[in-house]
Design a protein around this motif. Structure first.
Motif, short mmCIF file in Angstrom:
data_model
loop_
_atom_site.label_atom_id
_atom_site.label_comp_id
_atom_site.label_asym_id
_atom_site.label_seq_id
_atom_site.Cartn_x
_atom_site.Cartn_y
_atom_site.Cartn_z
N PHE A 1 8.88 9.30 -1.00
CA PHE A 1 7.81 10.19 -0.58
C PHE A 1 6.81 10.35 -1.72
O PHE A 1 7.18 10.37 -2.88
CB PHE A 1 8.38 11.58 -0.24
CG PHE A 1 8.10 12.01 1.17
CD1 PHE A 1 8.97 11.70 2.20
CD2 PHE A 1 6.95 12.72 1.48
CE1 PHE A 1 8.71 12.08 3.50
CE2 PHE A 1 6.68 13.11 2.78
CZ PHE A 1 7.56 12.79 3.80
N VAL A 2 5.55 10.46 -1.36
CA VAL A 2 4.53 10.83 -2.35
C VAL A 2 3.79 12.06 -1.81
O VAL A 2 3.77 12.31 -0.62
CB VAL A 2 3.53 9.69 -2.64
CG1 VAL A 2 4.14 8.67 -3.55
CG2 VAL A 2 3.02 9.06 -1.36
N GLN A 3 3.19 12.78 -2.72
CA GLN A 3 2.49 14.02 -2.36
C GLN A 3 1.00 13.81 -2.53
O GLN A 3 0.55 13.41 -3.60
CB GLN A 3 2.99 15.14 -3.26
CG GLN A 3 2.21 16.42 -3.16
CD GLN A 3 2.32 17.04 -1.79
OE1 GLN A 3 3.40 17.15 -1.24
NE2 GLN A 3 1.20 17.45 -1.23
N ALA A 4 0.24 14.04 -1.48
CA ALA A 4 -1.21 13.83 -1.53
C ALA A 4 -1.93 15.14 -1.80
O ALA A 4 -1.41 16.20 -1.48
CB ALA A 4 -1.69 13.23 -0.21
N PRO A 5 -3.15 15.07 -2.37
CA PRO A 5 -3.97 16.29 -2.46
C PRO A 5 -4.30 16.81 -1.06
O PRO A 5 -4.16 16.10 -0.07
CB PRO A 5 -5.23 15.82 -3.18
CG PRO A 5 -4.87 14.54 -3.81
CD PRO A 5 -3.81 13.92 -2.96
N HIS A 6 -4.74 18.04 -0.99
CA HIS A 6 -4.94 18.73 0.28
C HIS A 6 -5.81 17.92 1.25
O HIS A 6 -6.98 17.69 0.98
CB HIS A 6 -5.59 20.08 0.00
CG HIS A 6 -5.41 21.08 1.11
ND1 HIS A 6 -4.80 20.77 2.30
CD2 HIS A 6 -5.77 22.37 1.19
CE1 HIS A 6 -4.80 21.85 3.06
NE2 HIS A 6 -5.38 22.83 2.41
N GLY A 7 -5.21 17.50 2.36
CA GLY A 7 -5.96 16.80 3.40
C GLY A 7 -6.10 15.31 3.20
O GLY A 7 -6.57 14.61 4.09
N ARG A 8 -5.69 14.82 2.04
CA ARG A 8 -5.97 13.42 1.71
C ARG A 8 -4.82 12.47 2.03
O ARG A 8 -4.82 11.31 1.59
CB ARG A 8 -6.35 13.29 0.23
CG ARG A 8 -7.82 13.49 -0.06
CD ARG A 8 -8.29 14.83 0.35
NE ARG A 8 -9.73 15.00 0.18
CZ ARG A 8 -10.41 16.01 0.69
NH1 ARG A 8 -9.81 16.93 1.42
NH2 ARG A 8 -11.69 16.12 0.49
N ALA A 9 -3.85 12.92 2.81
CA ALA A 9 -2.69 12.08 3.08
C ALA A 9 -3.06 10.76 3.76
O ALA A 9 -2.54 9.71 3.37
CB ALA A 9 -1.66 12.85 3.89
N PRO A 10 -3.95 10.73 4.78
CA PRO A 10 -4.27 9.43 5.40
C PRO A 10 -4.94 8.47 4.42
O PRO A 10 -4.73 7.25 4.49
CB PRO A 10 -5.22 9.80 6.54
CG PRO A 10 -4.94 11.23 6.83
CD PRO A 10 -4.59 11.84 5.51
N ALA A 11 -5.75 9.01 3.48
CA ALA A 11 -6.39 8.14 2.49
C ALA A 11 -5.35 7.54 1.55
O ALA A 11 -5.37 6.34 1.23
CB ALA A 11 -7.42 8.95 1.70
N MET A 12 -4.39 8.39 1.13
CA MET A 12 -3.33 7.90 0.25
C MET A 12 -2.43 6.91 0.99
O MET A 12 -2.04 5.88 0.44
CB MET A 12 -2.52 9.08 -0.25
CG MET A 12 -1.71 8.78 -1.47
SD MET A 12 -0.89 10.30 -1.94
CE MET A 12 -0.92 10.16 -3.69
N ALA A 13 -2.15 7.21 2.25
CA ALA A 13 -1.31 6.30 3.04
C ALA A 13 -2.00 4.96 3.23
O ALA A 13 -1.34 3.90 3.23
CB ALA A 13 -1.01 6.93 4.41
N THR A 14 -3.32 4.97 3.36
CA THR A 14 -4.09 3.72 3.46
C THR A 14 -3.82 2.85 2.23
O THR A 14 -3.52 1.66 2.35
CB THR A 14 -5.59 4.03 3.54
OG1 THR A 14 -5.82 4.80 4.72
CG2 THR A 14 -6.41 2.77 3.59
N GLY A 15 -3.90 3.48 1.05
CA GLY A 15 -3.67 2.74 -0.19
C GLY A 15 -2.26 2.21 -0.27
O GLY A 15 -2.04 1.04 -0.61
#
Lengths: 79, 261
Positions: free
Chosen positions: B73-87
């Motif tokens: 699991f990784v933790q994304a900044p607020h609201g940015r989970a889809p952007a992080m998941a893209t990467g």
């Protein structure tokens, strides 16, 4: 005759939310007011015979605290 | 406390999935975040992809999801989970990448990220938990709060004249060509929980086949901030939320419709 079942509630996880109490089709689950969990809740438990091991309590349990067992077909055939 | 199972006498009907860590969650009693966690864990167990799954946690009540799921699991900044998941997905295309987001995270601050991830057709699964308020911070009004619903920041009820209308995220994302599977399910009764599990399974199958973006919205309860018991909350969800947020398949690509589970 419906199959016999039973549930085991992990008292470290159960928070006494009563979702299983509301969902049980046989109405055989209730909070055990004589017990208290390490977190300070009254845990859910079987209050009477009649559990069929349908597993609906486990489907609604938000804590995945319930393990469900049901008697095997072999046992039922011998009855 | 666990008694041993005699296979001659008893069979196991249900036990806690392996993809959940054996620890208590921080969620309030009755919170259906736990149900959503369990369904995702069950699907991952059934598909046998625990070693190949990477989750992206959001901010909100689900911020500690990485403590409860037994995979990377990784933790994304607020609201940015889809952007992080893209990467993550682009660097490791053979992994299953999921995001787990609440409505305060995805439908407000993270709206841009999820819309563009869907528009690009990123091959990720988004699991969206809609409980009609900001649960972690004390039940403030969220973009998904119903008209007239009282929250701690709308004490006389949401006024649509000044605060606008709730956002139906599933319908919105379904209009994008890149999204291939967008559905809404509810977690208020055993039947709907089973339908939600099937939708989660389909979303994973969509990713396995490389068919693009999938999103499963799950209507959830928030007993503490709604000021009700868990059982009253389930009833409130069914009577108030389900009529506004229709339970439906909003986008099912023809290739997704052919998937048989």
């Amino acid at each position: 005759m419906p199959p016999k079942g039973r549930i085991e509630v992990n008292e470290l996880l159960c928070k006494g939310c009563e979702l299983c109490v509301g969902a049980c089709p046989q109405k055989v689950i209730a909070l055990d007011m004589d017990r208290i969990t390490p977190k300070g809740y009254h845990p859910a438990s079987l209050i009477s015979d009649g559990c069929t091991g349908c597993g609906i309590c486990a489907v609604v349990c938000p804590e995945a605290a319930i393990t469900v067992f049901r008697e095997t077909i072999k046992v039922r055939a011998n009855q | 406390m666990t008694t041993t199972l005699d296979p001659e006498l008893e069979q196991l009907v249900y036990e806690r999935p392996d993809s959940l860590v054996d620890c208590a969650t921080h969620y309030c009693p009755g919170c259906t975040h736990g149900v959503a966690h369990r369904l995702i864990a069950e699907v991952i167990d059934e598909m046998g992809i625990r070693e190949k799954t990477i989750g992206v946690a959001s901010v909100g009540c689900s911020v500690f999801a990485y403590n409860y799921f037994n995979f990377d699991f990784v933790q994304a900044p607020h609201g940015r989970a889809p952007a992080m998941a893209t990467g993550v997905k682009r660097v490791l295309p053979d992994r299953f990448v999921i995001t787990y987001q609440g409505d305060g995270d995805m439908a407000s601050i993270g709206m841009a990220e999820v819309v563009h991830a869907a528009a690009r057709g990123e091959n990720i699964c988004v699991f969206f938990i809609n409980n009609a308020n900001y649960g972690m911070t004390g039940g403030q009004m969220a973009p998904t709060t119903l008209p007239g619903q009282k929250t701690s920041s709308s004490p006389s009820g949401r006024d649509i004249e000044t605060q606008g209308y709730p956002i139906r995220a599933a319908e919105l994302l379904a209009t994008l060509d890149g999204a291939s599977y967008v559905v809404r399910r509810s977690l208020h009764d055993p039947k709907n929980i089973r339908l939600a599990k099937k939708a989660i399974r389909t979303a994973f199958e969509v990713q396995a086949r490389g068919l693009g973006f999938s999103m499963v919205e799950m209507l959830s309860i928030c007993p503490t901030n709604w000021g009700m018991t868990p059982l009253q909350s389930l009833q409130w969800l069914e009577e108030k939320m389900v009529p506004y947020y229709a339970l439906n398949d909003f986008k099912v690509h023809p290739a997704v419709a052919e998937i048989r589970i």
